[in-house]
Structure formats: structure tokens, C-alpha cells
Design a protein around this motif. Structure first.
Motif, PDB file in Angstrom:
ATOM      1  N   VAL A 177      28.495  11.347  -7.456  1.00 14.16           N
ATOM      2  CA  VAL A 177      28.279  10.863  -8.421  1.00 14.16           C
ATOM      3  C   VAL A 177      29.309  11.460  -9.424  1.00 14.16           C
ATOM      4  O   VAL A 177      30.092  10.726 -10.286  1.00 14.16           O
ATOM      5  CB  VAL A 177      26.784  11.162  -9.047  1.00 14.16           C
ATOM      6  N   GLY A 178      29.502  12.494  -9.379  1.00 16.78           N
ATOM      7  CA  GLY A 178      30.547  13.431 -10.251  1.00 16.78           C
ATOM      8  C   GLY A 178      31.793  13.001 -10.016  1.00 16.78           C
ATOM      9  O   GLY A 178      32.559  12.742 -10.707  1.00 16.78           O
ATOM     10  N   PHE A 179      32.259  12.842  -8.835  1.00 13.62           N
ATOM     11  CA  PHE A 179      33.388  12.179  -8.220  1.00 13.62           C
ATOM     12  C   PHE A 179      33.644  10.793  -8.856  1.00 13.62           C
ATOM     13  O   PHE A 179      34.871  10.858  -9.517  1.00 13.62           O
ATOM     14  CB  PHE A 179      33.526  12.315  -6.805  1.00 13.62           C
ATOM     15  N   SER A 180      32.819  10.153  -8.903  1.00 10.59           N
ATOM     16  CA  SER A 180      32.693   8.786  -9.573  1.00 10.59           C
ATOM     17  C   SER A 180      32.924   8.561 -10.823  1.00 10.59           C
ATOM     18  O   SER A 180      33.801   8.016 -11.404  1.00 10.59           O
ATOM     19  CB  SER A 180      31.644   7.594  -8.867  1.00 10.59           C
ATOM     20  N   ILE A 181      32.183   9.486 -11.389  1.00  7.06           N
ATOM     21  CA  ILE A 181      32.127   9.492 -13.133  1.00  7.06           C
ATOM     22  C   ILE A 181      33.743   9.700 -13.305  1.00  7.06           C
ATOM     23  O   ILE A 181      34.550   9.221 -14.362  1.00  7.06           O
ATOM     24  CB  ILE A 181      30.999  10.438 -13.427  1.00  7.06           C
TER      25      ILE A 181
ATOM     26  N   LYS B 152      30.292  21.113 -19.379  1.00 11.37           N
ATOM     27  CA  LYS B 152      30.210  22.535 -19.420  1.00 11.37           C
ATOM     28  C   LYS B 152      30.986  23.151 -18.397  1.00 11.37           C
ATOM     29  O   LYS B 152      31.727  24.145 -18.654  1.00 11.37           O
ATOM     30  CB  LYS B 152      28.732  22.652 -19.184  1.00 11.37           C
ATOM     31  N   GLN B 153      31.131  22.663 -17.147  1.00 13.96           N
ATOM     32  CA  GLN B 153      32.059  22.890 -16.054  1.00 13.96           C
ATOM     33  C   GLN B 153      33.415  22.992 -16.537  1.00 13.96           C
ATOM     34  O   GLN B 153      34.464  23.527 -15.569  1.00 13.96           O
ATOM     35  CB  GLN B 153      31.631  22.439 -14.986  1.00 13.96           C
ATOM     36  N   GLY B 154      33.987  22.207 -17.326  1.00 15.13           N
ATOM     37  CA  GLY B 154      35.388  21.901 -17.828  1.00 15.13           C
ATOM     38  C   GLY B 154      35.976  20.722 -17.162  1.00 15.13           C
ATOM     39  O   GLY B 154      37.065  20.926 -17.211  1.00 15.13           O
ATOM     40  N   TYR B 155      35.343  19.986 -16.577  1.00 15.30           N
ATOM     41  CA  TYR B 155      35.991  19.021 -15.861  1.00 15.30           C
ATOM     42  C   TYR B 155      36.303  17.630 -16.953  1.00 15.30           C
ATOM     43  O   TYR B 155      37.366  16.937 -16.807  1.00 15.30           O
ATOM     44  CB  TYR B 155      35.109  18.123 -14.858  1.00 15.30           C
ATOM     45  N   ILE B 156      35.731  17.611 -18.047  1.00 18.77           N
ATOM     46  CA  ILE B 156      35.926  16.573 -18.977  1.00 18.77           C
ATOM     47  C   ILE B 156      35.842  16.959 -20.296  1.00 18.77           C
ATOM     48  O   ILE B 156      35.367  18.066 -20.527  1.00 18.77           O
ATOM     49  CB  ILE B 156      34.873  15.301 -18.796  1.00 18.77           C
ATOM     50  N   GLU B 157      36.438  16.356 -21.261  1.00 14.05           N
ATOM     51  CA  GLU B 157      36.405  16.806 -22.667  1.00 14.05           C
ATOM     52  C   GLU B 157      36.389  15.735 -23.397  1.00 14.05           C
ATOM     53  O   GLU B 157      36.682  14.559 -22.999  1.00 14.05           O
ATOM     54  CB  GLU B 157      37.741  17.863 -22.961  1.00 14.05           C
ATOM     55  N   ARG B 158      36.159  15.973 -24.866  1.00  8.72           N
ATOM     56  CA  ARG B 158      36.008  14.803 -25.752  1.00  8.72           C
ATOM     57  C   ARG B 158      35.078  14.110 -25.707  1.00  8.72           C
ATOM     58  O   ARG B 158      34.859  12.765 -26.061  1.00  8.72           O
ATOM     59  CB  ARG B 158      37.412  14.127 -26.082  1.00  8.72           C
ATOM     60  N   VAL B 159      33.571  14.277 -25.203  1.00  8.10           N
ATOM     61  CA  VAL B 159      32.488  13.846 -25.273  1.00  8.10           C
ATOM     62  C   VAL B 159      32.219  13.557 -26.698  1.00  8.10           C
ATOM     63  O   VAL B 159      32.008  14.736 -27.516  1.00  8.10           O
ATOM     64  CB  VAL B 159      31.538  14.235 -24.476  1.00  8.10           C
ATOM     65  N   LEU B 160      31.917  12.245 -27.173  1.00  6.15           N
ATOM     66  CA  LEU B 160      31.355  12.052 -28.513  1.00  6.15           C
ATOM     67  C   LEU B 160      29.918  12.131 -28.699  1.00  6.15           C
ATOM     68  O   LEU B 160      29.396  11.446 -27.811  1.00  6.15           O
ATOM     69  CB  LEU B 160      32.013  10.813 -28.935  1.00  6.15           C
TER      70      LEU B 160
ATOM     71  N   SER C 135      40.010  16.715 -18.029  1.00  8.12           N
ATOM     72  CA  SER C 135      40.858  18.097 -18.286  1.00  8.12           C
ATOM     73  C   SER C 135      41.694  18.124 -16.949  1.00  8.12           C
ATOM     74  O   SER C 135      41.630  17.622 -15.954  1.00  8.12           O
ATOM     75  CB  SER C 135      39.890  19.223 -18.292  1.00  8.12           C
ATOM     76  N   GLU C 136      42.447  19.344 -16.984  1.00 11.90           N
ATOM     77  CA  GLU C 136      43.257  19.749 -15.652  1.00 11.90           C
ATOM     78  C   GLU C 136      42.437  19.769 -14.548  1.00 11.90           C
ATOM     79  O   GLU C 136      42.717  19.469 -13.447  1.00 11.90           O
ATOM     80  CB  GLU C 136      44.403  20.821 -16.033  1.00 11.90           C
ATOM     81  N   LYS C 137      41.266  20.724 -14.849  1.00  8.72           N
ATOM     82  CA  LYS C 137      40.359  20.877 -13.777  1.00  8.72           C
ATOM     83  C   LYS C 137      39.806  19.697 -12.983  1.00  8.72           C
ATOM     84  O   LYS C 137      39.458  19.650 -11.967  1.00  8.72           O
ATOM     85  CB  LYS C 137      39.220  21.783 -14.498  1.00  8.72           C
ATOM     86  N   GLY C 138      39.353  18.945 -14.083  1.00 13.86           N
ATOM     87  CA  GLY C 138      38.858  17.347 -13.533  1.00 13.86           C
ATOM     88  C   GLY C 138      39.988  16.716 -12.730  1.00 13.86           C
ATOM     89  O   GLY C 138      39.660  16.172 -11.686  1.00 13.86           O
ATOM     90  N   GLU C 139      41.198  16.702 -13.221  1.00 10.86           N
ATOM     91  CA  GLU C 139      42.295  16.147 -12.321  1.00 10.86           C
ATOM     92  C   GLU C 139      42.541  16.789 -10.842  1.00 10.86           C
ATOM     93  O   GLU C 139      42.715  16.114  -9.981  1.00 10.86           O
ATOM     94  CB  GLU C 139      43.740  16.025 -13.239  1.00 10.86           C
ATOM     95  N   ARG C 140      42.383  18.138 -11.069  1.00 10.09           N
ATOM     96  CA  ARG C 140      42.425  18.871  -9.668  1.00 10.09           C
ATOM     97  C   ARG C 140      41.217  18.488  -8.832  1.00 10.09           C
ATOM     98  O   ARG C 140      41.578  18.410  -7.472  1.00 10.09           O
ATOM     99  CB  ARG C 140      42.495  20.417  -9.844  1.00 10.09           C
ATOM    100  N   PHE C 141      40.027  18.217  -9.405  1.00  8.42           N
ATOM    101  CA  PHE C 141      38.907  18.086  -8.609  1.00  8.42           C
ATOM    102  C   PHE C 141      39.191  16.750  -7.836  1.00  8.42           C
ATOM    103  O   PHE C 141      38.981  16.496  -6.480  1.00  8.42           O
ATOM    104  CB  PHE C 141      37.606  18.118  -9.518  1.00  8.42           C
ATOM    105  N   LEU C 142      39.640  15.578  -8.599  1.00 11.32           N
ATOM    106  CA  LEU C 142      40.014  14.544  -7.725  1.00 11.32           C
ATOM    107  C   LEU C 142      41.075  14.582  -6.878  1.00 11.32           C
ATOM    108  O   LEU C 142      40.737  13.893  -5.797  1.00 11.32           O
ATOM    109  CB  LEU C 142      40.305  13.224  -9.065  1.00 11.32           C
ATOM    110  N   MET C 143      41.944  15.219  -7.005  1.00 14.94           N
ATOM    111  CA  MET C 143      42.962  15.641  -5.997  1.00 14.94           C
ATOM    112  C   MET C 143      42.482  16.351  -4.613  1.00 14.94           C
ATOM    113  O   MET C 143      42.754  15.853  -3.656  1.00 14.94           O
ATOM    114  CB  MET C 143      44.178  16.317  -6.419  1.00 14.94           C
ATOM    115  N   GLU C 144      41.706  17.279  -5.027  1.00 19.18           N
ATOM    116  CA  GLU C 144      41.011  18.118  -3.914  1.00 19.18           C
ATOM    117  C   GLU C 144      40.252  17.474  -2.921  1.00 19.18           C
ATOM    118  O   GLU C 144      39.735  17.734  -2.009  1.00 19.18           O
ATOM    119  CB  GLU C 144      40.402  19.458  -4.704  1.00 19.18           C
ATOM    120  N   HIS C 145      39.387  16.391  -3.546  1.00 17.13           N
ATOM    121  CA  HIS C 145      38.465  15.458  -2.838  1.00 17.13           C
ATOM    122  C   HIS C 145      39.225  14.060  -2.627  1.00 17.13           C
ATOM    123  O   HIS C 145      38.301  13.001  -2.646  1.00 17.13           O
ATOM    124  CB  HIS C 145      37.117  15.348  -3.605  1.00 17.13           C
TER     125      HIS C 145
END
Length: 96
Positions: free
Chosen positions: A3-7, A39-47, A61-71
Motif C-alpha cells: 500500500v505504501g509503495f503504491s501510494i 511523518k516518516q519523511g517519504y512525502i511532503e506538502r500534504v494540504l 521527498s528524496e527519501k520517498g524516491e529512494r524507497f521506490l528505487m530500493e523496492h
């Protein structure tokens, strides 16, 4: 994890309006997932306005981009249509 990966993937690709219904989960669970990803820093700017939120301005975020690459192995099996997404996510829940 699916779910997290898909989001994250859907946010990156700027596709589909996301909701719990898309994933076959309750809206409150979906909201918790969004809060966790933020909160974990994967996304930013939630309105946020009151108890509602919008993902239109959200970005990875950069962390979110890395997560997608790592998986990346999940990207290889990611469904092409939103209709298949519920089943793909359920496969992850079956493992739990």
C-alpha cells in the motif's frame, strides 16, 4: 508495504485520485497511512484543512524516491490497471 509503495508510486506518477477505496481499505486506514508516510519523511506538502486533507500538492521527498528505487522489484509486478490494485495489495496482507 505494498500500500505504501503504491501510494508513493501513484504520487510520483501524478495519477489517480487516491483513497482507501482504491486499495480496499477503510478511509481511516488510508488516512493513517498518509500520516505515517508524511511523518516518516517519504512525502511532503500534504494540504490539511480541519480534519480533511488533499494530496494534490503532495510530492515525494528524496527519501520517498529512494524507497521506490530500493523496492524496484515491486514496480516490476505492479498492476497496470487500478482494478487489479486491490488484489495486488491483498497479496501483501495474505503474507502477514
Amino acid at each position: 508495504m505494498r500500500v505504501g509503495f503504491s501510494i508513493l508510486k501513484e504520487i510520483k506518477d501524478k495519477r489517480a485520485a487516491l483513497s482507501g477505496q482504491v486499495y480496499g481499505i477503510k478511509d481511516i486506514e488510508f488516512e493513517r497511512m498518509i500520516k505515517l508516510l508524511e511523518k516518516q519523511g517519504y512525502i511532503e506538502r500534504v494540504l490539511r484543512v480541519g480534519d480533511r486533507f488533499s494530496l494534490k500538492p503532495v510530492r515525494l521527498s528524496e527519501k520517498g524516491e529512494r524507497f521506490l528505487m530500493e523496492h524496484a522489484e515491486l514496480a516490476d509486478e505492479y498492476p497496470d490497471s487500478m482494478e487489479e490494485l486491490k488484489e495486488w495489495v491483498r497479496a501483501d496482507r495474505a503474507k502477514e
